[in-house]
Design a protein around this motif. Structure first.
Motif, mmCIF file in Angstrom:
data_model
loop_
_atom_site.group_PDB
_atom_site.id
_atom_site.type_symbol
_atom_site.label_atom_id
_atom_site.label_comp_id
_atom_site.label_asym_id
_atom_site.label_seq_id
_atom_site.Cartn_x
_atom_site.Cartn_y
_atom_site.Cartn_z
ATOM 1 N N UNK A 525 4.675 8.940 7.345
ATOM 2 C CA UNK A 525 3.720 10.083 7.090
ATOM 3 C C UNK A 525 3.451 10.472 8.313
ATOM 4 N N UNK A 526 3.514 9.995 9.580
ATOM 5 C CA UNK A 526 2.936 10.306 10.877
ATOM 6 C C UNK A 526 1.548 9.735 10.966
ATOM 7 N N UNK A 527 1.030 8.939 10.246
ATOM 8 C CA UNK A 527 -0.492 8.599 10.500
ATOM 9 C C UNK A 527 -0.467 7.215 11.668
ATOM 10 N N UNK A 528 -1.311 7.341 12.487
ATOM 11 C CA UNK A 528 -1.349 6.219 13.645
ATOM 12 C C UNK A 528 -1.964 4.989 13.137
ATOM 13 N N UNK A 529 -1.349 3.911 12.714
ATOM 14 C CA UNK A 529 -1.881 2.783 12.095
ATOM 15 C C UNK A 529 -1.935 1.662 13.147
ATOM 16 N N UNK A 530 -1.943 1.774 14.299
ATOM 17 C CA UNK A 530 -1.676 0.708 15.148
ATOM 18 C C UNK A 530 -2.764 -0.219 15.026
ATOM 19 N N UNK A 531 -4.024 0.278 14.898
ATOM 20 C CA UNK A 531 -5.083 -0.653 14.589
ATOM 21 C C UNK A 531 -4.992 -1.726 13.513
ATOM 22 N N UNK A 532 -4.048 -1.340 12.590
ATOM 23 C CA UNK A 532 -3.667 -2.343 11.405
ATOM 24 C C UNK A 532 -3.044 -3.412 11.578
ATOM 25 N N UNK A 533 -2.203 -3.049 12.680
ATOM 26 C CA UNK A 533 -1.190 -4.327 13.304
ATOM 27 C C UNK A 533 -1.922 -5.762 13.649
ATOM 28 N N UNK A 534 -3.023 -5.743 14.249
ATOM 29 C CA UNK A 534 -3.855 -6.861 14.656
ATOM 30 C C UNK A 534 -4.176 -7.430 13.478
ATOM 31 N N UNK A 535 -4.457 -6.700 12.169
ATOM 32 C CA UNK A 535 -4.962 -7.302 10.987
ATOM 33 C C UNK A 535 -3.742 -8.061 10.548
ATOM 34 N N UNK A 536 -2.654 -7.397 10.489
ATOM 35 C CA UNK A 536 -1.641 -8.296 10.204
ATOM 36 C C UNK A 536 -1.183 -9.387 10.649
ATOM 37 N N UNK A 537 -1.190 -9.432 11.942
ATOM 38 C CA UNK A 537 -1.069 -10.614 12.772
ATOM 39 C C UNK A 537 -2.142 -11.595 12.601
ATOM 40 N N UNK A 538 -3.492 -11.426 12.432
ATOM 41 C CA UNK A 538 -4.556 -12.314 12.225
ATOM 42 C C UNK A 538 -4.293 -13.020 10.977
ATOM 43 N N UNK A 539 -3.739 -12.188 9.761
ATOM 44 C CA UNK A 539 -3.630 -12.633 8.397
ATOM 45 C C UNK A 539 -2.384 -13.580 8.399
ATOM 46 N N UNK A 540 -1.312 -13.032 9.039
ATOM 47 C CA UNK A 540 -0.199 -13.834 9.220
ATOM 48 C C UNK A 540 -0.535 -15.480 9.692
ATOM 49 N N UNK A 541 -1.119 -15.242 11.029
ATOM 50 C CA UNK A 541 -1.741 -16.428 11.816
ATOM 51 C C UNK A 541 -2.491 -17.559 10.408
#
Length: 733
Positions: A525-541
């Protein structure tokens, strides 16, 4: 048709009451003829009397029935009521006649402000109950048959007879308090109309109410006492489009009819009605590529007319055309008859209202967007395939997702008939229901445009206390699909906070796939969601830290649920393509697969995942399978392990002869009792295989295929696949 006279100093007013059946084409024709003969200066119609300010819109040329009056409480839009009108409704024809002949026209029933305050249905079910009794007294099975024979194809003007019959029925049955108040209000309006100077007054109302309005009306005091103290709510009224399907009894409409499409045909095609009807039926069947000729139409017409003559009817009615349609045009096939019923007998005609009709700003914005995106409201369900690489389709997708967030379900996601493995395609089923007009009014409290209203409702949901993590991640995904960028930051913050407080590993695992899809879909979609990647990493941890403890001491149901969650996380991480995250996840699966205190289903599943990703070699995986099926464990425990390892992967057995032999030998050596114990699990395991996989396995068991004694290494299999792909593309391998 009855006269009522008022003793006045000058000439008395003449009142004629026409008792009709709502949505009856025979009544509509009779009312038009009676009005033409009577030429009243005032026409009173059964309907909410506070709708008079919007009544004049019915005279507009762009007001096309079926339409409905919509009344809703201003402070509580969900409290709403409809008064539908079709082209064949006597009330609609009386309304149009009055405007065309410069007669004063008003509604005379209880105001909608009172009806909505009473919180009861505004329909006229009591009328149908009484007319049902009248039909049974005449020897007909139901009211539809009686009305079709006696009114639609019988005496054109039977107002006096119907009124007399209803008067007798009312003496035996009586009326309820709500009906008594309605009729008291009608009489009060009638008295006020006479007092205002009207000389020729026509009243068009349901047949049940006709006896209460004929003869001398009597003193006004009892009616005033009956109406005193009725509660009211602040109400807004407007016109909205309606549909034939919403006029049918099957929709739950109180004054509904079984065949609005047929009644519309009766009213609009008075000449050669039967032949024209069967021509339309033939056209519908031909559209489905069915062989229907002119001879079929001629024979069906003859059969319907013959049936009508045998039954002593002047013309073929609904029963006759249905029987002839089934016998001649559908060859006795009830499936085809159901198609004709849906397309024609009921129909999906959707009306339209005048551009001057008052509406809420949200509806205005929706109409503007729909027009620019070439989305037309239709009562018939239609599929809309969207290619998200096209600008107009992206805009359509955003609009439909925003409407879904607002509870305006004009479109519902569906499976596409076009095969596609990418993320650039969406398919929606569009169908406009009249009740969506109420949903628009309800949603208007969130904003004046679709975008602002959708953003406001997302923000409100995200701010609610106690909202689950999975609900927040789903809301984020939907907000992204709707392109509500202003809400993304607050949603990410809310998800981060909720994940930190949630200690249930299953909840965390259920939320992670949605977040990963959101990150990936944002790229499309062209939306910047880089701020969500750290949430994914924290959740996976947190998932990796908590999973080893979560797999301990589970019963079968809990293990099944956790297996599904593990599958979803594994697929999500494969979609993300992050080596660091994938490595952490595989390390966790390795620790689970090596334990003896874990349900065999989970051990088998994690072993399979490690094998598929290359963490376990072919030989080591075979050793683990052999060890799991060796002596020492009960048959059900072994079956659980095999279910976890093989579930959804039939090709593994097809191409790995060593593994096939292990499983085959184990099953062959089961005792009768053990086989009965493990059969349900094995059925589930092998039932998850695709049809082609089960067929190949069957051939292998029967010895119809030559099995390889040794499966080729993974590298060799990859080289074969690359060579074949290069050959297809015409490039060097």
């Amino acid at each position: 048709m009855t006269d009522a006279l008022f003793d006045r100093a000058d000439a008395p007013a003449e009142i004629r009451v026409f008792g009709i059946r709502h949505h009856g084409p025979g009544s509509a024709r009779a009312v038009l003829q009676a009005l033409a003969e009577f030429e009243p200066d005032t026409v009173l119609i059964e309907g909410p009397s506070d709708a008079d300010p919007v009544l004049a819109l019915a005279a507009a040329d762009d007001m096309v029935p079926p339409v409905a009056l919509l009344a809703y409480a201003r402070d509580e839009p969900a409290r709403a009521a409809f008064w539908p009108f079709a082209a064949f409704s006597p009330e609609w024809q009386a309304l149009r006649w009055a405007y065309l002949h410069d007669a004063d026209v008003r509604f005379c029933d209880l105001p909608a402000a009172m009806s909505l305050a009473a919180e009861r249905e505004v329909g006229d079910r009591a009328t149908d109950d009484l007319l049902g009794m009248l039909a049974r007294a005449g020897g007909y099975a139901d009211f539809e048959q009686w009305w079709d024979a006696v009114v639609e194809h019988g005496t054109a003007q039977a107002f006096d007879e119907i009124t007399d019959a209803m008067r007798v029925l009312r003496e035996d049955v009586g009326i309820d308090d709500h009906t008594a108040r309605r009729e008291a209000h009608m009489r009060q309006v009638l008295r006020a109309t006479v007092k205002a100077g009207a000389r020729a007054i026509a009243v068009v109302c349901g047949a049940m109410h006709a006896p209460a309005l004929t003869g001398r009306l009597g003193p006004a005091a009892p009616d005033a006492r009956l109406l005193k103290g009725i509660p009211k709510v602040k109400t807004t009224l407007t016109w909205v489009p309606w549909s034939h399907s919403r006029l049918s009894l099957s929709s739950g409409y109180g004054a509904g009819i079984t065949s609005p499409g047929w009644y519309h045909h009766l009213f609009t095609q008075p000449a050669d009605t039967t032949a024209r009807w069967f021509t339309r039926v033939a056209r519908v069947l031909r559209e489905e590529d069915l062989p229907v000729s002119s001879a079929h139409v001629i024979e069906a017409t003859r059969l319907a007319d013959t049936l009508a003559a045998l039954r002593g009817r002047a013309a073929a009615g609904l029963d006759e055309v249905v029987e002839a349609t089934r016998s001649v045009l559908c060859d006795g096939d009830d499936v085809l008859l159901d198609l004709v019923t849906r397309r024609l007998l009921v129909g999906e005609a959707l009306g339209s209202v005048s551009e001057d009709t008052p509406t809420v700003p949200l509806d205005t914005d929706l109409q503007r967007n729909a027009k620019s995106l070439r989305l037309k409201r239709s009562a018939e369900a239609k599929n809309l395939d969207l290619d998200l690489r096209r600008e107009i389709d992206v805009a359509r997708s955003r609009l439909l997702h925003r409407l879904a967030l607002l509870g305006i379900d004009w479109g519902t996601p569906t499976e596409s008939e076009v095969r596609s493995t990418g993320t650039f395609r969406e398919t929606w089923t569009l169908r406009w229901e009249p009740e969506l007009s109420v949903a628009i009014v309800e949603a208007s409290r969130w904003g004046t445009t679709v975008e602002s209203a959708a953003a406001a409702t997302v923000a409100d949901r995200a701010a609610r206390s106690g909202i689950a993590l999975a609900d927040l991640t789903e809301l984020l995904e939907r907000a992204l699909l709707a392109d509500l960028r202003t809400t993304i930051t607050s949603l990410v913050t809310a998800i981060d906070a909720a994940a930190a407080l949630d200690h249930d590993v299953l909840h965390l695992m259920s939320a992670l796939p949605t977040l990963v899809r959101t990150v990936r879909y944002g790229d499309v979609r062209g939306t910047d969601l880089s701020s969500l990647e750290h949430v994914c990493d924290a959740l996976l941890a947190r998932v990796c830290a908590g999973l080893p403890a979560a797999v301990t001491g589970l019963d079968h149901d809990a293990a099944d649920a956790l297996r599904t969650a593990i599958d979803d996380v594994h697929l999500a991480l494969a979609l993300r393509e992050d080596p660091t995250a994938t490595g952490r996840w595989l390390d966790t699966l390795t620790s689970v697969s090596e334990r003896d205190d874990v349900d065999g289903l989970l051990v088998g599943r994690t072993t399979r995942m490690l094998r598929d990703t290359g963490r376990l070699g072919e030989y080591e995986a075979s050793v683990r399978v052999a060890r799991a099926l060796s002596v020492g464990s009960s048959a059900p425990v072994k079956a659980r392990w095999i279910d976890g390892f093989l579930g959804g992967g039939g090709l593994l057995l097809v191409h790995d002869s060593a593994l096939f032999d292990l499983v085959d030998e184990w099953i062959s050596n089961l005792t009768d009792d053990d086989f009965v114990d493990v059969l349900p699990v094995l059925r589930r395991t092998f039932g998850s295989f695709a049809f082609g996989e089960r067929r190949l396995l069957g051939q292998t068991v029967r010895g119809e295929r030559t099995r390889r004694t040794e499966a080729p290494p993974a590298v060799d299999r990859g080289r074969i696949a690359l060579t074949a792909t290069a050959s297809i593309l015409g490039v060097s391998a």
